[in-house]
Write an enzyme that holds these catalytic residues in place. Structure first.
Site, PDB file in Angstrom:
ATOM      1  N   LYS A  48       1.409  -1.549 -10.295  1.00  0.00           N
ATOM      2  CA  LYS A  48       0.262  -0.662 -10.068  1.00  0.00           C
ATOM      3  C   LYS A  48       0.216   0.428 -11.135  1.00  0.00           C
ATOM      4  O   LYS A  48      -0.838   0.744 -11.677  1.00  0.00           O
ATOM      5  CB  LYS A  48       0.332  -0.048  -8.650  1.00  0.00           C
ATOM      6  CG  LYS A  48       0.082  -1.079  -7.552  1.00  0.00           C
ATOM      7  CD  LYS A  48       0.348  -0.534  -6.143  1.00  0.00           C
ATOM      8  CE  LYS A  48       0.239  -1.666  -5.121  1.00  0.00           C
ATOM      9  NZ  LYS A  48       0.473  -1.254  -3.737  1.00  0.00           N
ATOM     10  N   GLN A  92       3.280   3.244  -0.090  1.00  0.00           N
ATOM     11  CA  GLN A  92       3.735   1.850  -0.213  1.00  0.00           C
ATOM     12  C   GLN A  92       4.588   1.490   1.006  1.00  0.00           C
ATOM     13  O   GLN A  92       5.499   2.232   1.374  1.00  0.00           O
ATOM     14  CB  GLN A  92       4.536   1.679  -1.513  1.00  0.00           C
ATOM     15  CG  GLN A  92       4.897   0.252  -1.839  1.00  0.00           C
ATOM     16  CD  GLN A  92       3.695  -0.621  -2.212  1.00  0.00           C
ATOM     17  OE1 GLN A  92       2.699  -0.135  -2.729  1.00  0.00           O
ATOM     18  NE2 GLN A  92       3.793  -1.903  -1.927  1.00  0.00           N
ATOM     19  N   ASP A 115      -6.050   2.299  -0.151  1.00  0.00           N
ATOM     20  CA  ASP A 115      -5.495   1.066   0.422  1.00  0.00           C
ATOM     21  C   ASP A 115      -6.434   0.516   1.499  1.00  0.00           C
ATOM     22  O   ASP A 115      -6.353  -0.653   1.868  1.00  0.00           O
ATOM     23  CB  ASP A 115      -4.135   1.361   1.079  1.00  0.00           C
ATOM     24  CG  ASP A 115      -2.959   0.817   0.284  1.00  0.00           C
ATOM     25  OD1 ASP A 115      -3.149  -0.120  -0.507  1.00  0.00           O
ATOM     26  OD2 ASP A 115      -1.848   1.350   0.472  1.00  0.00           O
TER      27      ASP A 115
HETATM   28  N1  GUN Z   1       3.112  -3.295   1.163  1.00  0.00           N
HETATM   29  C1  GUN Z   1       2.750  -4.580   0.996  1.00  0.00           C
HETATM   30  N2  GUN Z   1       1.474  -4.660   0.581  1.00  0.00           N
HETATM   31  C2  GUN Z   1       1.010  -3.400   0.487  1.00  0.00           C
HETATM   32  C3  GUN Z   1      -0.230  -2.841   0.089  1.00  0.00           C
HETATM   33  O1  GUN Z   1      -1.207  -3.529  -0.245  1.00  0.00           O
HETATM   34  N3  GUN Z   1      -0.300  -1.489   0.122  1.00  0.00           N
HETATM   35  C4  GUN Z   1       0.735  -0.718   0.497  1.00  0.00           C
HETATM   36  N4  GUN Z   1       0.570   0.598   0.518  1.00  0.00           N
HETATM   37  N5  GUN Z   1       1.903  -1.207   0.868  1.00  0.00           N
HETATM   38  C5  GUN Z   1       2.031  -2.546   0.847  1.00  0.00           C
END
Ligand code: GUN
Length: 280
Positions: A48, A92, A115
């Protein structure tokens, strides 16, 4: 032979558009909170951050120690909510077991929830496809991939395997928003193949390598693989790719399918949030 749904390529074109928007906006910032014990998350967050850099989005990483308290995370989120230079804010997952995630989620300003996990954005998405501006990134990425390849899901029988709040449930809703007839299968489903055998579209998000086999798939079906599994040092999806690609009309590979789309949509959502915050 199936059409390979090249998420890497589609994500690149989406990121080009995001980059132009970032240039227009001048400054865009995404804050990412990550628990140091989240080992798979470290890789995702690095991806990211790299994507942010590529399009000119500033990323702010906040590392959470094992000993971090609920109050400390909430205070950090409140601080970022109030910081007008921060346009998007994600936590996350997973977090340490002693943290009450629903409470954390509730505290994120829905306008910065890029998200798309906050109840406000999740609920809004149920209404119609016109309300998916801050919808969850993985399902939104899959929808964008289908649109890119001109795969119209209206009237299709779709099966989503997995009912998580991050992928399965929102994907089912987005498909229904576009006129698909949707079945959600999950770990308690008695016989998954009873549903997948007749499906025009199958989305697999179970986290088990080789879960979807060729005898579970109708000839000419579209297959979207959300799985990211490590087998003998190799990253593979939830689909027995070599076999299923022989019968499918279109299939997303792992790696290079859904994964890059998730990251690209996160950045697209961040730009969408920034535009709204600037009344654009
Ligand atoms: N953990 C696994 N996939 C995701 C996601 O798309 N966003 C976040 N914040 N955590 C995750």
């Amino acid at each position: 032979m199936a059409t390979i749904l090249n998420g890497k390529e589609v994500a690149e074109s989406l990121l080009d558009a995001v980059k132009k928007d970032v240039e227009l906006l001048g400054k865009v910032k995404l804050a990412v909170l990550i628990w140091s014990g989240n080992s798979s998350g470290q890789i995702y967050v690095k991806n990211k951050e790299a994507a942010c850099e590529k399009v000119g989005i500033e990323s702010l990483r906040i590392d959470l120690a094992d000993s971090v308290t609920q109050e400390e995370i909430l205070a950090k989120i409140e601080e970022l909510n109030g910081d007008s230079s921060v346009n998007g804010l994600i936590v996350q997952l997973p977090l340490p077991a002693h943290i009450d995630y629903p409470k954390i989620l509730k505290t994120i300003d829905p306008r910065k929830d890029v998200d798309g996990f906050h109840a406000y954005n999740m609920g809004k998405m149920l209404l119609d496809k016109d309300f998916e501006d801050l919808a969850p990134c993985t399902p939104k990425g899959m929808i964008k991939m289908l649109e890119h390849y001109k795969i119209d899901v209206a009237g299709m029988d779709a099966v989503v395997i997995g009912k998580s709040n991050i992928v399965g449930k929102p994907m089912a809703m987005m498909l229904a928003n576009r006129g698909a007839t949707v079945t959600i299968c999950h770990s308690k489903t008695k016989d998954v193949s009873r549903y997948t055998r007749d499906a025009d579209l199958v989305v697999v998000a179970v986290g088990k390598a080789g879960f979807l086999k060729t005898d579970m798939v109708k000839k000419g079906a579209v297959i979207l693989d959300v799985g990211i599994n490590r087998v003998d040092g190799k990253v593979v999806g939830d689909v027995d790719f070599a076999e299923v690609e022989q019968v499918a009309a279109a299939i997303s590979p792992v790696p290079g399918g859904v994964g890059p789309m998730t990251v690209a949509v996160l950045l697209a959502n961040t730009v969408t949030a920034a535009k709204k915050q600037h009344n654009m």
